[in-house]
Design an enzyme around this catalytic site. Structure first.
Site, PDB file in Angstrom:
ATOM      1  N   ASP A   1     -22.107  70.450 -45.815  1.00  0.00           N
ATOM      2  CA  ASP A   1     -20.802  71.057 -46.108  1.00  0.00           C
ATOM      3  C   ASP A   1     -20.111  71.345 -44.779  1.00  0.00           C
ATOM      4  O   ASP A   1     -20.405  70.681 -43.790  1.00  0.00           O
ATOM      5  CB  ASP A   1     -20.999  72.306 -46.986  1.00  0.00           C
TER       6      ASP A   1
ATOM      7  N   HIS B   1     -18.559  68.568 -43.215  1.00  0.00           N
ATOM      8  CA  HIS B   1     -17.195  68.546 -43.747  1.00  0.00           C
ATOM      9  C   HIS B   1     -16.171  69.085 -42.750  1.00  0.00           C
ATOM     10  O   HIS B   1     -15.073  69.465 -43.135  1.00  0.00           O
ATOM     11  CB  HIS B   1     -17.123  69.307 -45.072  1.00  0.00           C
TER      12      HIS B   1
END
Ligand SMILES: *[C@@H]1O[C@H](CO)[C@@H](O)[C@H](O)[C@H]1NC(C)=O
Ligand SMILES: *[C@@H]1O[C@H](CO)[C@@H](O)[C@H](O)[C@H]1NC(C)=O
Ligand SMILES: *[C@@H]1O[C@H](CO)[C@@H](O)[C@H](O)[C@H]1NC(C)=O
Ligand SMILES: *[C@@H]1O[C@H](CO)[C@@H](O)[C@H](O)[C@H]1NC(C)=O
Length: 431
Positions: free
Chosen positions: A242, A265
């Site tokens: 993430d 991310h």
């Protein structure tokens, strides 16, 4: 007389230094001796609480939680020493269940020295909404360092989250309500949820940490910062499933430099404004970071609805290698079971303003490397781009920018060129 006394103390100090790592256990047996050691120890490293002396085994199988708590309790209550060291010795692996190191402590400098490794249980446990595996709460002047590995063994949680059988997985290490916090040299891996969280922290310097989890692990942000201020993150490396670093509401004066991100991310402000919240985020500076094969680079994400602002954000001197969305403002962010939203269109938005993208270069694996998708209700204001040059990664030939409802200013070369679809007409108080 004084001379003899000094000699005597020196002798005791020498003896104790030989048993240095055990001084805390001797404190039980010989309180007087211990007192003289601690007084004399002011000029040396201070008292050392080695978990081994409190019964910790460190074979990776025996539950060492209680031993750690006993050692912490004494270290935290130590009144005599200006610097107290909590020692996790090297060459061993300590199994800890969910554990909380609670302040406030008497010593104004607690050194939590993690030379050995810490592992979480290899099973799921019962969690409340924001529970961490390991929590430090209300400790002033806490320094956590050492070359140890902190392994959250999260794979069972990831499976459960992927199957949507679990909503929340616990965070790895949570720093809550601490002042003047420092961390360096630790290796985090495989946290069930976010690896490191800073919540209500004032003043922190984090340097030289690494986070390493698979790209496929859900919600495993490298680091999450919220309701915190005056935070520096430097020289650290994040590979995860993430955000490498995410910055939530109530954050201000955050400085992130020399960070490597990927896979992951990106470095994200947000998500902000879920559940129509009031948002205050300001003065965030991200510079000299590199992104390799991440889904995003410099990102601001807000939900529809919400109030308040995210302003004064600088992304500077960043490099991208095959990043999907190197530059992204998304004010229509939505994730989870409620998306897409069925409720009527929201009448408010978080105001995104005074955002600077300066000196950003590299390659993108998408056709729209620059996407500014702002709110129609409250457009983005004073968005500045200067010297941005993003080319197509291998196989990507044509590229363009996307811009909606943003008031932008450009300096230097901007590649791919950007024009806003509908420049907002309102004037910004921040422009
Ligand atoms: C930690 O401290 C808080 C407040 O002082 C207290 O309510 C809580 O019970 C303590 N927790 C532990 C595990 O000692
Ligand atoms: C910040 O990180 C960089 C790169 O690792 C390092 O060269 C520099 O010394 C660090 N700065 C501080 C103040 O620790
Ligand atoms: C967001 O942070 C601000 C500033 O700390 C605070 O006033 C506000 O209540 C926070 N919003 C929520 C929903 O917690
Ligand atoms: C912005 O995002 C929304 C929701 O994903 C999408 O419908 C819209 O087309 C986007 N706007 C632009 C300018 O790309």
């Amino acid at each position: 007389m004084l001379h003899i006394y000094i000699l005597h103390v020196t002798f005791l100090v020498l003896i104790l230094h030989r048993f240095d790592r055990r001084s805390s256990s001797l404190c039980f047996l010989l309180p007087l001796l211990c007192a003289s050691y601690l007084v004399a120890g002011e000029e040396s490293s201070g008292a050392i609480y080695n978990v081994i002396n409190f019964g910790a085994v460190g074979n990776g199988r025996t539950d060492d939680t209680k031993s750690f708590l006993r050692a912490w309790d004494l270290a935290c209550r130590d009144r005599t020493s200006p610097m107290t060291t909590f020692l996790v010795p090297s060459g061993k692996t300590f199994l800890l269940n969910q554990i909380k190191f609670n302040g406030s402590c008497h010593s104004s400098h607690i050194h939590f020295n993690v030379l050995g490794n810490l592992v979480a249980p290899n099973r799921r446990w019962k969690v409340s909404h924001t529970a961490n595996w390991i929590t430090f709460r209300d400790v002033r002047g806490l320094r956590i360092d050492g070359g140890g590995i902190i392994d959250g063994r999260g794979s069972r949680w990831w499976d459960c989250v992927k199957k949507k059988e679990c909503i929340n997985a616990p965070y790895g290490v949570g720093i809550f309500a601490c002042k003047n916090f420092r961390m360096s040299g630790l290796h985090f891996r495989n946290s069930p949820g976010k690896h490191l969280s800073l919540h209500a922290v004032s003043g922190a310097f984090i340097n030289g940490i690494t986070v390493d989890s698979p790209e496929s692990s859900p919600n495993t942000d490298g680091m999450h910062i919220k309701e915190s201020h005056n935070i520096i993150v430097n020289g650290s490396s994040f590979s995860t499933g993430d955000d490498c670093i995410s910055i939530g509401n109530g954050s201000q004066d955050i400085d992130i430099t020399h960070v490597k991100c990927g896979p992951g991310h990106g470095i994200s402000i947000g998500s902000l404004g879920n559940g129509d919240e009031m948002i205050h985020v300001q003065r965030i500076h991200v510079s000299h970071c590199s992104f390799v094969k991440t889904t995003n680079g410099a990102r601001i994400k807000t939900w529809e609805g919400g109030y308040g602002f995210a302003k004064g954000i600088i992304f500077e001197q960043l490099t991208f290698e095959s990043v999907v969305h190197p530059i992204l403002i998304d004010q229509h962010y939505c994730t989870g079971l409620i998306c897409p939203r069925k409720e009527p269109i929201k009448k408010s938005a978080v105001h995104v303003s005074d955002i600077h993208f300066i000196g950003l270069t590299g390659t993108s694996s998408s056709h729209a490397p620059i996407t500014l998708n702002c709110s129609r209700i409250i457009p983005c204001t004073n968005i500045q781009l200067k010297d941005v040059n993003i080319k197509g990664a291998f196989g990507i030939k044509t590229q363009h920018s996307v811009c909606g409802h943003a008031h932008i200013k450009q300096r230097g070369t901007i590649v791919p060129p950007i024009t806003c679809l509908r420049p907002p007409t309102i004037s910004s108080p921040y422009a």
